[in-house]
Scaffold this motif. Structure first.
Motif, PDB file in Angstrom:
ATOM      1  N   ILE A 233       0.837  -1.215   0.000  1.00  0.00           N
ATOM      2  CA  ILE A 233       0.000   0.000   0.000  1.00  0.00           C
ATOM      3  C   ILE A 233       0.864   1.254   0.000  1.00  0.00           C
ATOM      4  N   ARG A 234       1.951   1.245   0.781  1.00  0.00           N
ATOM      5  CA  ARG A 234       2.844   2.413   0.824  1.00  0.00           C
ATOM      6  C   ARG A 234       3.488   2.667  -0.530  1.00  0.00           C
ATOM      7  N   ILE A 235       3.902   1.585  -1.200  1.00  0.00           N
ATOM      8  CA  ILE A 235       4.557   1.728  -2.500  1.00  0.00           C
ATOM      9  C   ILE A 235       3.599   2.303  -3.534  1.00  0.00           C
ATOM     10  N   ILE A 236       2.363   1.779  -3.572  1.00  0.00           N
ATOM     11  CA  ILE A 236       1.387   2.259  -4.548  1.00  0.00           C
ATOM     12  C   ILE A 236       0.944   3.684  -4.218  1.00  0.00           C
ATOM     13  N   LEU A 237       0.726   3.965  -2.921  1.00  0.00           N
ATOM     14  CA  LEU A 237       0.283   5.301  -2.518  1.00  0.00           C
ATOM     15  C   LEU A 237       1.354   6.352  -2.814  1.00  0.00           C
ATOM     16  N   SER A 238       2.614   6.012  -2.570  1.00  0.00           N
ATOM     17  CA  SER A 238       3.698   6.959  -2.875  1.00  0.00           C
ATOM     18  C   SER A 238       3.792   7.214  -4.365  1.00  0.00           C
ATOM     19  N   PHE A 239       3.522   6.171  -5.159  1.00  0.00           N
ATOM     20  CA  PHE A 239       3.500   6.345  -6.613  1.00  0.00           C
ATOM     21  C   PHE A 239       2.429   7.343  -7.015  1.00  0.00           C
ATOM     22  N   PHE A 240       1.224   7.214  -6.446  1.00  0.00           N
ATOM     23  CA  PHE A 240       0.133   8.137  -6.770  1.00  0.00           C
ATOM     24  C   PHE A 240       0.490   9.567  -6.388  1.00  0.00           C
ATOM     25  N   PHE A 241       1.053   9.744  -5.201  1.00  0.00           N
ATOM     26  CA  PHE A 241       1.377  11.096  -4.730  1.00  0.00           C
ATOM     27  C   PHE A 241       2.428  11.747  -5.627  1.00  0.00           C
ATOM     28  N   LEU A 242       3.517  11.020  -5.896  1.00  0.00           N
ATOM     29  CA  LEU A 242       4.583  11.580  -6.722  1.00  0.00           C
ATOM     30  C   LEU A 242       4.133  11.771  -8.163  1.00  0.00           C
ATOM     31  N   PHE A 243       3.311  10.839  -8.662  1.00  0.00           N
ATOM     32  CA  PHE A 243       2.870  10.972 -10.054  1.00  0.00           C
ATOM     33  C   PHE A 243       1.899  12.138 -10.216  1.00  0.00           C
ATOM     34  N   LEU A 244       1.057  12.386  -9.216  1.00  0.00           N
ATOM     35  CA  LEU A 244       0.144  13.527  -9.305  1.00  0.00           C
ATOM     36  C   LEU A 244       0.912  14.844  -9.394  1.00  0.00           C
ATOM     37  N   LEU A 245       1.989  14.963  -8.597  1.00  0.00           N
ATOM     38  CA  LEU A 245       2.859  16.135  -8.697  1.00  0.00           C
ATOM     39  C   LEU A 245       3.484  16.223 -10.079  1.00  0.00           C
ATOM     40  N   TYR A 246       3.972  15.098 -10.535  1.00  0.00           N
ATOM     41  CA  TYR A 246       4.603  14.997 -11.861  1.00  0.00           C
ATOM     42  C   TYR A 246       3.632  15.404 -12.958  1.00  0.00           C
ATOM     43  N   PHE A 247       2.420  14.872 -12.910  1.00  0.00           N
ATOM     44  CA  PHE A 247       1.415  15.135 -13.936  1.00  0.00           C
ATOM     45  C   PHE A 247       0.941  16.586 -13.880  1.00  0.00           C
ATOM     46  N   GLY A 279      12.325  10.093  -6.487  1.00  0.00           N
ATOM     47  CA  GLY A 279      11.760   9.723  -5.187  1.00  0.00           C
ATOM     48  C   GLY A 279      11.246   8.303  -5.116  1.00  0.00           C
ATOM     49  N   HIS A 280      10.533   7.864  -6.172  1.00  0.00           N
ATOM     50  CA  HIS A 280       9.913   6.535  -6.090  1.00  0.00           C
ATOM     51  C   HIS A 280      10.933   5.415  -6.145  1.00  0.00           C
ATOM     52  N   SER A 281      12.122   5.663  -6.720  1.00  0.00           N
ATOM     53  CA  SER A 281      13.155   4.625  -6.744  1.00  0.00           C
ATOM     54  C   SER A 281      13.591   4.278  -5.318  1.00  0.00           C
ATOM     55  N   PHE A 282      13.694   5.287  -4.448  1.00  0.00           N
ATOM     56  CA  PHE A 282      14.088   5.038  -3.059  1.00  0.00           C
ATOM     57  C   PHE A 282      12.945   4.401  -2.264  1.00  0.00           C
ATOM     58  N   VAL A 283      11.700   4.709  -2.632  1.00  0.00           N
ATOM     59  CA  VAL A 283      10.551   4.034  -2.012  1.00  0.00           C
ATOM     60  C   VAL A 283      10.597   2.544  -2.335  1.00  0.00           C
ATOM     61  N   LEU A 284      10.925   2.209  -3.581  1.00  0.00           N
ATOM     62  CA  LEU A 284      11.021   0.803  -3.993  1.00  0.00           C
ATOM     63  C   LEU A 284      12.156   0.093  -3.262  1.00  0.00           C
ATOM     64  N   ILE A 285      13.284   0.783  -3.067  1.00  0.00           N
ATOM     65  CA  ILE A 285      14.414   0.177  -2.354  1.00  0.00           C
ATOM     66  C   ILE A 285      14.027  -0.156  -0.918  1.00  0.00           C
ATOM     67  N   LEU A 286      13.398   0.796  -0.230  1.00  0.00           N
ATOM     68  CA  LEU A 286      13.018   0.584   1.165  1.00  0.00           C
ATOM     69  C   LEU A 286      11.828  -0.358   1.301  1.00  0.00           C
ATOM     70  N   GLY A 287      11.114  -0.612   0.186  1.00  0.00           N
ATOM     71  CA  GLY A 287       9.976  -1.518   0.227  1.00  0.00           C
ATOM     72  C   GLY A 287      10.310  -2.932  -0.186  1.00  0.00           C
ATOM     73  N   ASN A 288      11.575  -3.185  -0.512  1.00  0.00           N
ATOM     74  CA  ASN A 288      12.003  -4.514  -0.941  1.00  0.00           C
ATOM     75  C   ASN A 288      13.037  -5.043   0.047  1.00  0.00           C
ATOM     76  N   LYS A 289      12.789  -6.210   0.608  1.00  0.00           N
ATOM     77  CA  LYS A 289      13.632  -6.744   1.676  1.00  0.00           C
ATOM     78  C   LYS A 289      15.075  -6.922   1.234  1.00  0.00           C
ATOM     79  N   LYS A 290      15.284  -7.494   0.057  1.00  0.00           N
ATOM     80  CA  LYS A 290      16.651  -7.752  -0.417  1.00  0.00           C
ATOM     81  C   LYS A 290      17.412  -6.448  -0.644  1.00  0.00           C
ATOM     82  N   LEU A 291      16.778  -5.493  -1.315  1.00  0.00           N
ATOM     83  CA  LEU A 291      17.426  -4.216  -1.596  1.00  0.00           C
ATOM     84  C   LEU A 291      17.697  -3.439  -0.313  1.00  0.00           C
ATOM     85  N   LYS A 292      16.730  -3.487   0.594  1.00  0.00           N
ATOM     86  CA  LYS A 292      16.868  -2.758   1.864  1.00  0.00           C
ATOM     87  C   LYS A 292      17.993  -3.336   2.710  1.00  0.00           C
TER      88      LYS A 292
END
Length: 316
Positions: A233-247, A279-292
């Protein structure tokens, strides 16, 4: 000689460019090396790696566009340069959006729990569903890029008319048509956003349902499923927030010629639009166990810095 505005603008886009390449490069490096070692990669890691590659290219396009904006607006707005930037930006932008949509669907089908026959049918065939979505994403990204041909034809007519100084009613109609096509092109983003929103809503509903079951069973501690729900949910919600700014700022860029001080507006818009792929690349890193965990090994920190011990992992 660069002015203060241009200098600040360049510092900001260079900083974002470096951070974005570090974040996305880290994802590609870790997942790529893991793929080479084990000769296999999970579907989630494959999508995240493709997403990092597409956003790296997107960052390069935005950075080059920003450099032209700071140093030579005339070259930036010339026909050939504008068309090359538009072609690469359109393809990578739509591919990036569709990839995060595929990731949202994958998380939803793997994590959410519903008894509806349609959902169960999709859940049992999750790999095939997402693979077909990836193929569709590639095709749709190509289609949206090809659709630029008509836009370029109108732009060539406008450029020819402007060079002769013959600004007629026909010119104004073509200008309005060109602007309308630019705005309508943004509607290509609607289908993936609707699918991502549906995945987000389903995950929320599934989480509420899971919490109710936990309360009924009397379990107090957080379990693996609840953590997985919240992380997705955090990953998808952060995508929406950042993409809305982007759009939002992308639309402002399109309409900048009608605003006072259009160049400054374009610079502000450029800086904000770069926040999304960075921003979303770092959200993905912190949301993935192996990357984190890899990041924690590279940069040891005090307890609680990155909330160690998280169990949510979507790379299965």
């Amino acid at each position: 000689m660069l002015g203060l505005t241009e200098a600040v603008f360049l510092v900001l886009i260079v900083t974002q460019f470096i951070l974005g390449n570090l974040g996305n490069g880290f994802i590609v490096l870790i997942n790529g090396s893991s793929w080479l070692k084990s000769k296999r990669i999970s579907l989630a890691d494959f999508i995240i790696t493709g997403l990092a590659l597409s956003r790296t290219l997107l960052l390069w396009i935005l950075f080059i566009d920003g450099v032209f904006l700071a140093f030579s607006l005339k070259i930036r707005d010339s026909g050939k340069v504008m068309q090359i930037i538009d072609i690469f930006w359109t393809f990578t932008n739509h591919l990036s959006i569709w990839l995060i949509t595929c990731l949202s669907v994958l998380y939803c089908l793997k994590i959410a729990s519903f008894s509806h026959p349609t959902f169960l049918w999709l859940k049992w065939r999750v790999s095939k569903v997402v693979i077909w979505m990836l193929l569709g994403a590639l095709i749709l990204s190509c289609v949206t890029t090809i659709s630029l041909i008509n836009e370029f034809k109108i732009y060539s007519v406008l450029s020819g008319t402007e060079s002769t100084g013959n600004v007629t009613e026909h010119f104004r109609e073509k200008r309005r048509e060109y602007d309308l096509i630019h705005v309508l092109a943004a509607l290509w983003n609607a289908p993936p956003l609707i699918v991502s929103l549906a995945s987000y809503i389903l995950l929320i509903l599934s989480l509420q349902k899971h919490k109710w079951r936990v309360r009924q069973s009397g379990t107090i501690s957080r379990d693996h499923s609840m953590e997985a729900h919240k992380r997705a949910i955090r990953i998808i919600l952060s995508f929406f927030f950042l993409f809305l700014l982007y759009f939002l700022f992308f639309l402002i860029l399109l309409c900048s010629r009608y605003l006072p001080k259009p160049r400054i507006v374009q610079m502000i818009g450029e800086v904000i639009t770069m926040l999304y792929p960075v921003g979303h690349s770092f959200v993905l890193i912190l949301g993935n166990k192996k990357l984190k965990q890899t990041l924690k090994m590279m940069f040891p920190c005090e307890s609680g810095c990155l909330k160690p011990g998280s169990k949510g992992h979507f790379s299965s």
